[in-house]
Design an enzyme around this catalytic site. Structure first.
Site, PDB file in Angstrom:
ATOM      1  N   PHE A  47       0.854  -1.192   0.000  1.00 41.35           N
ATOM      2  CA  PHE A  47       0.000   0.000   0.000  1.00 41.35           C
ATOM      3  C   PHE A  47       0.893   1.246   0.000  1.00 41.35           C
ATOM      4  CE2 PHE A  47      -2.865   3.039   2.215  1.00 41.35           C
ATOM      5  CZ  PHE A  47      -3.967   2.936   1.372  1.00 41.35           C
TER       6      PHE A  47
ATOM      7  N   THR B  28       1.419   3.834   1.796  1.00 40.11           N
ATOM      8  CA  THR B  28       2.097   4.282   3.007  1.00 40.11           C
ATOM      9  C   THR B  28       3.129   3.286   3.517  1.00 40.11           C
ATOM     10  OG1 THR B  28       0.365   3.327   4.407  1.00 40.11           O
ATOM     11  CG2 THR B  28       0.125   5.654   3.773  1.00 40.11           C
ATOM     12  N   LYS B  29       3.207   2.104   2.911  1.00 43.04           N
ATOM     13  CA  LYS B  29       4.112   1.071   3.414  1.00 43.04           C
ATOM     14  C   LYS B  29       5.556   1.353   2.983  1.00 43.04           C
ATOM     15  CE  LYS B  29       1.023  -1.575   5.478  1.00 43.04           C
ATOM     16  NZ  LYS B  29      -0.283  -1.106   5.059  1.00 43.04           N
ATOM     17  N   ASN B  30       6.450   0.409   3.280  1.00 41.45           N
ATOM     18  CA  ASN B  30       7.880   0.646   3.077  1.00 41.45           C
ATOM     19  C   ASN B  30       8.289   0.652   1.613  1.00 41.45           C
ATOM     20  OD1 ASN B  30       8.131   0.785   5.855  1.00 41.45           O
ATOM     21  ND2 ASN B  30       8.504  -1.401   6.039  1.00 41.45           N
TER      22      ASN B  30
END
Length: 378
Positions: free
Chosen positions: A181, A183-185
């Site tokens: 997603f 916002t993930k790393n």
């Protein structure tokens, strides 16, 4: 003039990412093609060589992993309540019974002692969550799983690129799931992956990702039907991640080390400035953990979390709370789950406040957040 709004998380897209996507758009494949195979191979370079199956989301990854594990009616899944609801919901959708075990008071990760106490003869999977990017106690949880003849699943939605006791996330559990997603790393816009070292689990994951279709003549029940023939032996769904998004993922993986480094710098800057502040607790780090910090979970004491949340939001700082204990959701309440089941998780939730954390944050942005937290406490 009002200062720019700071979200708590945000994607980082480069010109190279855009070029990778447009190259696919100019080619012959949009959905399942060579970019999928390449992305799965690229991801395996970060999981100690453990093979990957790309899917459409982190939620899809959990659904696929539980299906690969054979979760069905009557099977129990022991998991943490300190997670997004999908960790539990995807097991329930397959007919599994979710058993919530409490978390460690400091990390918010599944407590091995609580997980062990929750295992019964009906348990099929123990599902740990790497909360905020800090790996769970995967060696001890793995021992518990082996001793009870069950599978260990690592929900690593927050922790791709991290390691535990010198071993990379993705190489530690029977099944590992990732989320990509924004916002993930790293991101594929929407997307996820299932990682497994077992050929059987991988085959089941690949099958469930593609409707359960069987194209191998040697495995078909009616192989003489014709060259076009394909069969479904077990139900699956369309969870195929397309080439265009896998190309973005491969490009992002080239910067995962850079993303990890910057996240660590921001995390350290917060901790240095806030660890001596009365009224808060900064995140714990266990010996042997090499986190990829997806979140900065500040703990706000004395019931002041909501007031600090409102203060920071009013100042244009997009803090968030991660997460309401999963069994507090009405869908679980309606199934008979009750508040009070996991006291550590409920206390952690009552205090937790996620500060902005993403690679593009400048030191000045971080200092702005720090200054407003200090201003609140006066």
């Amino acid at each position: 003039m009002a200062e720019q709004f700071l979200p708590y998380g945000r994607q980082s897209i480069s010109d190279e990412d855009i070029a990778a996507v447009t190259d696919v758009l100019r080619g012959d494949w949009l959905t399942t093609g060579p970019a999928v195979t390449r992305f799965e191979a690229d991801l395996a370079e970060h999981t100690g060589g453990t093979p990957a199956v790309a899917v459409t989301s982190g939620t899809a990854a959990l659904h696929v992993a539980y299906a690969a594990a054979g979760i069905g009616p009557g099977d129990e899944v022991v998991t943490s309540p300190m997670t997004f609801v999908a960790t539990a919901a995807t097991a329930a959708l397959l007919g599994g019974e979710v058993v919530f075990a409490d978390v460690e008071a400091d990390t918010g990760n599944l407590d091995p002692a609580a997980a062990s106490a929750a295992v019964t003869s009906r348990t099929k999977v123990v599902a740990a969550v790497d909360y905020a990017g800090h790996p769970a106690e995967l060696d001890e949880l793995g021992r518990i799983a082996r001793d009870n003849g069950v599978l260990l699943l690592e929900d690593a939605a927050h922790s791709v690129g991290g390691s535990w006791q010198g071993r990379p996330v993705g190489s530690l559990a029977d099944l590992t799931t990732f989320s990509f997603f924004p916002t993930k790393n790293l991101t594929t816009a929407e997307g996820g992956a299932v990682v497994a070292g077992s050929d059987e689990l991988l085959a089941r994951a690949r099958g469930f990702r593609n409707h359960g279709l069987v194209r191998d003549k040697a495995a078909q029940r009616f192989p003489d039907e014709g060259a076009w023939h394909q069969e479904v032996h077990e139900f699956g769904l369309n969870y195929r991640l397309p080439d265009v998004l896998c190309a973005l993922g491969s490009s992002q993986l080239h910067r995962l080390t850079e993303f990890k480094k910057r996240r660590a710098e921001i995390h350290a800057r917060y901790t240095a400035a806030l660890s001596s502040l009365d009224g808060v607790l900064t995140p714990a780090v266990r010996e042997g953990a090499d986190p990829v910090w997806h979140l900065y979970p500040l703990r706000v004491l004395e019931g002041r979390r909501r007031a600090l949340f409102d203060h920071l939001r009013a100042k244009g700082i997009g803090v968030q709370v991660n997460y309401i204990p999963a069994y507090w959701h009405p869908v679980f309440e309606d199934l008979g789950y009750r508040r009070g089941m996991c006291p550590n998780a409920e206390l952690y939730y009552s205090q937790e406040l996620s500060l902005p954390l993403f690679p593009a944050l400048t030191d000045a942005d971080v200092d702005r957040v720090i200054d407003e937290v200090h201003a609140f406490f006066g």
